[in-house]
Structures are given as C-alpha cells and as structure tokens.
Design a protein around this motif. Sequence first.
Motif, PDB file in Angstrom:
ATOM      1  N   PHE A   1       0.787  -1.126  -0.033  1.00 47.28           N
ATOM      2  CA  PHE A   1       0.081   0.154  -0.113  1.00 47.28           C
ATOM      3  C   PHE A   1       0.915   1.294   0.019  1.00 47.28           C
ATOM      4  CE2 PHE A   1      -3.060   2.787   1.506  1.00 47.28           C
ATOM      5  CZ  PHE A   1      -4.194   2.692   0.844  1.00 47.28           C
ATOM      6  N   HIS A   2       0.800   2.045  -1.221  1.00 49.05           N
ATOM      7  CA  HIS A   2       1.507   3.224  -0.903  1.00 49.05           C
ATOM      8  C   HIS A   2       0.831   4.476  -0.365  1.00 49.05           C
ATOM      9  CE1 HIS A   2       4.304   1.172  -4.029  1.00 49.05           C
ATOM     10  NE2 HIS A   2       3.195   0.809  -4.632  1.00 49.05           N
ATOM     11  N   GLN A   3       1.486   4.926   0.378  1.00 51.54           N
ATOM     12  CA  GLN A   3       0.789   6.140   0.988  1.00 51.54           C
ATOM     13  C   GLN A   3       1.144   7.614   0.700  1.00 51.54           C
ATOM     14  OE1 GLN A   3      -0.704   5.824   3.931  1.00 51.54           O
ATOM     15  NE2 GLN A   3      -0.617   3.844   4.467  1.00 51.54           N
ATOM     16  N   GLU A   4       0.811   7.629  -0.796  1.00 52.23           N
ATOM     17  CA  GLU A   4       0.830   8.879  -1.388  1.00 52.23           C
ATOM     18  C   GLU A   4      -0.333   9.848  -0.944  1.00 52.23           C
ATOM     19  OE1 GLU A   4      -1.265   6.244  -4.214  1.00 52.23           O
ATOM     20  OE2 GLU A   4       0.302   6.217  -2.973  1.00 52.23           O
ATOM     21  N   GLN A   5       0.055  11.124  -0.951  1.00 52.61           N
ATOM     22  CA  GLN A   5      -1.173  12.087  -0.516  1.00 52.61           C
ATOM     23  C   GLN A   5      -2.137  12.140  -1.759  1.00 52.61           C
ATOM     24  OE1 GLN A   5       0.559  15.958   0.576  1.00 52.61           O
ATOM     25  NE2 GLN A   5       1.498  14.979   2.437  1.00 52.61           N
ATOM     26  N   VAL A   6      -3.305  11.875  -1.563  1.00 56.15           N
ATOM     27  CA  VAL A   6      -4.379  11.776  -2.436  1.00 56.15           C
ATOM     28  C   VAL A   6      -5.469  12.628  -2.348  1.00 56.15           C
ATOM     29  CG1 VAL A   6      -3.627   9.392  -3.477  1.00 56.15           C
ATOM     30  CG2 VAL A   6      -5.263   9.433  -1.934  1.00 56.15           C
ATOM     31  N   LEU A   7      -5.477  12.886  -1.007  1.00 53.67           N
ATOM     32  CA  LEU A   7      -6.830  13.873  -0.337  1.00 53.67           C
ATOM     33  C   LEU A   7      -6.336  15.293   0.176  1.00 53.67           C
ATOM     34  CD1 LEU A   7      -8.779  11.000   1.547  1.00 53.67           C
ATOM     35  CD2 LEU A   7      -8.749  11.809  -0.807  1.00 53.67           C
ATOM     36  N   THR A   8      -5.640  16.153  -0.996  1.00 52.95           N
ATOM     37  CA  THR A   8      -5.103  17.203  -0.496  1.00 52.95           C
ATOM     38  C   THR A   8      -5.700  18.264   0.083  1.00 52.95           C
ATOM     39  OG1 THR A   8      -5.218  17.891  -2.879  1.00 52.95           O
ATOM     40  CG2 THR A   8      -3.164  16.887  -2.299  1.00 52.95           C
ATOM     41  N   GLY A   9      -7.351  17.985   0.047  1.00 56.54           N
ATOM     42  CA  GLY A   9      -8.067  19.218   0.665  1.00 56.54           C
ATOM     43  C   GLY A   9      -7.808  19.231   2.074  1.00 56.54           C
ATOM     44  N   ASN A  10      -7.552  18.457   2.699  1.00 56.24           N
ATOM     45  CA  ASN A  10      -7.666  18.491   4.173  1.00 56.24           C
ATOM     46  C   ASN A  10      -6.079  17.773   4.572  1.00 56.24           C
ATOM     47  OD1 ASN A  10      -7.924  16.391   6.758  1.00 56.24           O
ATOM     48  ND2 ASN A  10      -9.479  18.031   6.849  1.00 56.24           N
ATOM     49  N   PHE A  11      -5.437  18.655   5.336  1.00 59.56           N
ATOM     50  CA  PHE A  11      -4.004  18.251   5.864  1.00 59.56           C
ATOM     51  C   PHE A  11      -4.076  17.026   6.602  1.00 59.56           C
ATOM     52  CE2 PHE A  11      -5.495  19.702   9.883  1.00 59.56           C
ATOM     53  CZ  PHE A  11      -4.300  19.121  10.903  1.00 59.56           C
ATOM     54  N   TYR A  12      -5.029  16.740   7.287  1.00 62.35           N
ATOM     55  CA  TYR A  12      -4.984  15.237   8.140  1.00 62.35           C
ATOM     56  C   TYR A  12      -5.317  14.097   7.445  1.00 62.35           C
ATOM     57  CZ  TYR A  12      -5.066  12.110  12.231  1.00 62.35           C
ATOM     58  OH  TYR A  12      -5.074  10.875  13.005  1.00 62.35           O
ATOM     59  N   PHE A  13      -6.299  13.929   6.665  1.00 65.12           N
ATOM     60  CA  PHE A  13      -6.942  12.922   5.827  1.00 65.12           C
ATOM     61  C   PHE A  13      -6.325  13.147   4.674  1.00 65.12           C
ATOM     62  CE2 PHE A  13      -9.951  13.172   9.437  1.00 65.12           C
ATOM     63  CZ  PHE A  13      -9.821  11.728   9.988  1.00 65.12           C
ATOM     64  N   ASN A  14      -5.095  13.108   4.347  1.00 68.80           N
ATOM     65  CA  ASN A  14      -4.228  13.258   3.324  1.00 68.80           C
ATOM     66  C   ASN A  14      -3.797  12.000   2.540  1.00 68.80           C
ATOM     67  OD1 ASN A  14      -2.339  13.162   4.920  1.00 68.80           O
ATOM     68  ND2 ASN A  14      -1.237  14.891   4.166  1.00 68.80           N
ATOM     69  N   THR A  15      -4.134  10.949   3.279  1.00 68.20           N
ATOM     70  CA  THR A  15      -3.742   9.441   2.739  1.00 68.20           C
ATOM     71  C   THR A  15      -4.748   8.580   2.429  1.00 68.20           C
ATOM     72  OG1 THR A  15      -3.320   8.846   5.172  1.00 68.20           O
ATOM     73  CG2 THR A  15      -1.513   9.596   3.898  1.00 68.20           C
ATOM     74  N   PRO A  16      -4.691   7.469   1.936  1.00 73.79           N
ATOM     75  CA  PRO A  16      -5.925   6.677   1.364  1.00 73.79           C
ATOM     76  C   PRO A  16      -6.683   6.020   2.596  1.00 73.79           C
ATOM     77  CG  PRO A  16      -3.883   6.624  -0.293  1.00 73.79           C
ATOM     78  CD  PRO A  16      -3.404   7.078   1.051  1.00 73.79           C
ATOM     79  N   GLN A  17      -5.912   5.779   3.657  1.00 75.37           N
ATOM     80  CA  GLN A  17      -6.521   4.970   4.565  1.00 75.37           C
ATOM     81  C   GLN A  17      -5.938   5.268   5.960  1.00 75.37           C
ATOM     82  OE1 GLN A  17      -5.236   1.021   4.013  1.00 75.37           O
ATOM     83  NE2 GLN A  17      -3.302   1.059   5.237  1.00 75.37           N
ATOM     84  N   ALA A  18      -6.862   5.063   6.866  1.00 76.41           N
ATOM     85  CA  ALA A  18      -6.645   5.420   8.451  1.00 76.41           C
ATOM     86  C   ALA A  18      -7.268   4.048   9.286  1.00 76.41           C
ATOM     87  CB  ALA A  18      -7.551   6.705   8.699  1.00 76.41           C
ATOM     88  N   TYR A  19      -6.761   4.127  10.344  1.00 73.07           N
ATOM     89  CA  TYR A  19      -6.969   3.030  11.330  1.00 73.07           C
ATOM     90  C   TYR A  19      -8.076   3.625  12.501  1.00 73.07           C
ATOM     91  CZ  TYR A  19      -2.852   1.223   9.032  1.00 73.07           C
ATOM     92  OH  TYR A  19      -1.973   0.885   7.983  1.00 73.07           O
ATOM     93  N   MET A  20      -9.012   2.611  12.780  1.00 72.65           N
ATOM     94  CA  MET A  20      -9.889   3.413  13.957  1.00 72.65           C
ATOM     95  C   MET A  20     -10.074   2.347  14.986  1.00 72.65           C
ATOM     96  SD  MET A  20     -13.667   4.433  13.154  1.00 72.65           S
ATOM     97  CE  MET A  20     -14.695   2.729  13.479  1.00 72.65           C
ATOM     98  N   TYR A  21     -10.019   2.765  16.198  1.00 71.61           N
ATOM     99  CA  TYR A  21     -10.252   1.982  17.293  1.00 71.61           C
ATOM    100  C   TYR A  21     -10.912   2.221  18.199  1.00 71.61           C
ATOM    101  CZ  TYR A  21      -5.270   0.944  15.758  1.00 71.61           C
ATOM    102  OH  TYR A  21      -4.060   0.889  15.208  1.00 71.61           O
ATOM    103  N   TYR A  22     -11.887   1.582  18.964  1.00 68.70           N
ATOM    104  CA  TYR A  22     -12.940   1.807  19.832  1.00 68.70           C
ATOM    105  C   TYR A  22     -13.025   0.744  20.805  1.00 68.70           C
ATOM    106  CZ  TYR A  22     -16.530  -0.759  17.484  1.00 68.70           C
ATOM    107  OH  TYR A  22     -17.150  -1.962  16.754  1.00 68.70           O
TER     108      TYR A  22
END
Length: 244
Positions: free
Chosen positions: A74-95
């Motif tokens: 999985f390549h972590q290139e910036q694809v969501l440039t409209g938001n500085f935090y969610f600028n990668t294609p995936q994120a991990y969620m915990y609860y």
Amino acid sequence: MGSFSYHVGQRIKKYRKSRGYTIEQFSAMINKSKATLSKYENGTITIDIETLYDIAQALNIDLKCFIDYQPPVFHQEQVLTGNFYFNTPQAYMYYFDGRIHQLVRSLLRFSPAVDGESIDVILYMGVESFDDPDQCQHLFTGEMKPYDTITHMVLHNQINAAEKMYICMLNPMQTRTPAVGMLSGIGSSPFFAPVALKVLISKELLEENDRLLDTVKLDKDDYHLLKYYNMMVINRPASLFLEP
C-alpha cells in the motif's frame, strides 16, 4: 487466479449468503449456470463489468463494494489534498466495546468522489487483522466532508440498509496525532438499538496496549466532548454535512 478476481468472488459469496440465496437460486437470478457462478465466487474466471453490475443489482449492493480491492503493498501517497490530516488513502480506527469488554479495530479507506466535492469512504468495521480487512464484521460505505477543524462522515451498512452511522471528529493540530471523535448511529449487534462510542482514528498503526485501551474508554472528561458533538449534530443535521 488473480488477487482481484478472488477478492470480487469472495465478496459475491459473502453478500449472496447474507441475503439467504443458495448458489442454485442466485445463479438463476442472474441467468448464469451454477458452475459459472461457482467459478466467479472462487475467482477462477474473470467477471465482465456488465455481469458484475447485474450481480450488484440482484443483491442490492453498491457496485463499488465489489471493486475496493487494494494491492498488498500500500503506497501512502497524498491523494486527499483538501484536508491536511486525511491526506492518505487509509486510516486506522479503534474503539472500546463495553458489551464484550474488548478493543475493536476497524479500517477506513478514502477516495475522491466523482463530484469532486466530497470523499468516498469505505469502513471495514471489526477486523481481526488490518492485513485482511475483507474479513470484517460489518461493511459500511458513505461520504466524508472535511473542514479546517472538524470532519464528518455519514455511512450506511451494505447488508442492512436500516443501519446508519455518523462519525464526527476534531482534526488534530499535529499530523501524527490520532483524531478523537464520536461514532453514533443504530447498531444491529447484539441488538438493534442506538449506539454512541468514542473513537480514535490514526494515520499510523497504534500499539495495542493498556495505554491505548485507557484512551479509547470513556471517562468523565469525555462527556464534555460528547456534549459538544451532540450540539454539532443538533445544530447541523446530517444532511447538511454532505453539502459544500
């Protein structure tokens, strides 16, 4: 067999079984032989796009839920440039699920929507391993709207359309700091009822230790956070979150 064909086939099998169709019943519904459908599900033959569309229509499943395959690297290139935090294609969620007294891990995947105004989201909820998100307890799809300080997601369950979910989170000031938010909606397991949970969303894998467990558990200070999120929901209905 190709990894993509196998992925699509396993999704077809999963949704077919969730709808209660036998392989004989469903093959008749899509005008294919039992042997052909079996090969589709096992990934031994490639499905053309028109047939896949017919299958999605017959199962009442969004087509993109069959083609969300990601290659193992999985390549972590910036694809969501409209938001500085969610600028990668995936994120991990915990609860933390207090009903089973366990930490629950989930995977979020983002992609720019066709309209260019929002971001498509796929949530693999309740995964045993982040390396195999397809083996999740629930699959949600929907949209995300990021703003300067806050981000909203509105999602729905691909198996049970009545199960909706809303995630609201504060954008961290530091890109490596996990985002803290609230997940609310209607849950189906183990009973159909409203749920509200504190979630931690990170761009990087977090070490699953006692510190993480204490962080995702609700404490008295979190009630102020939940009160703030509730005010946001009351003052801005979910339909407004998806408007520019």
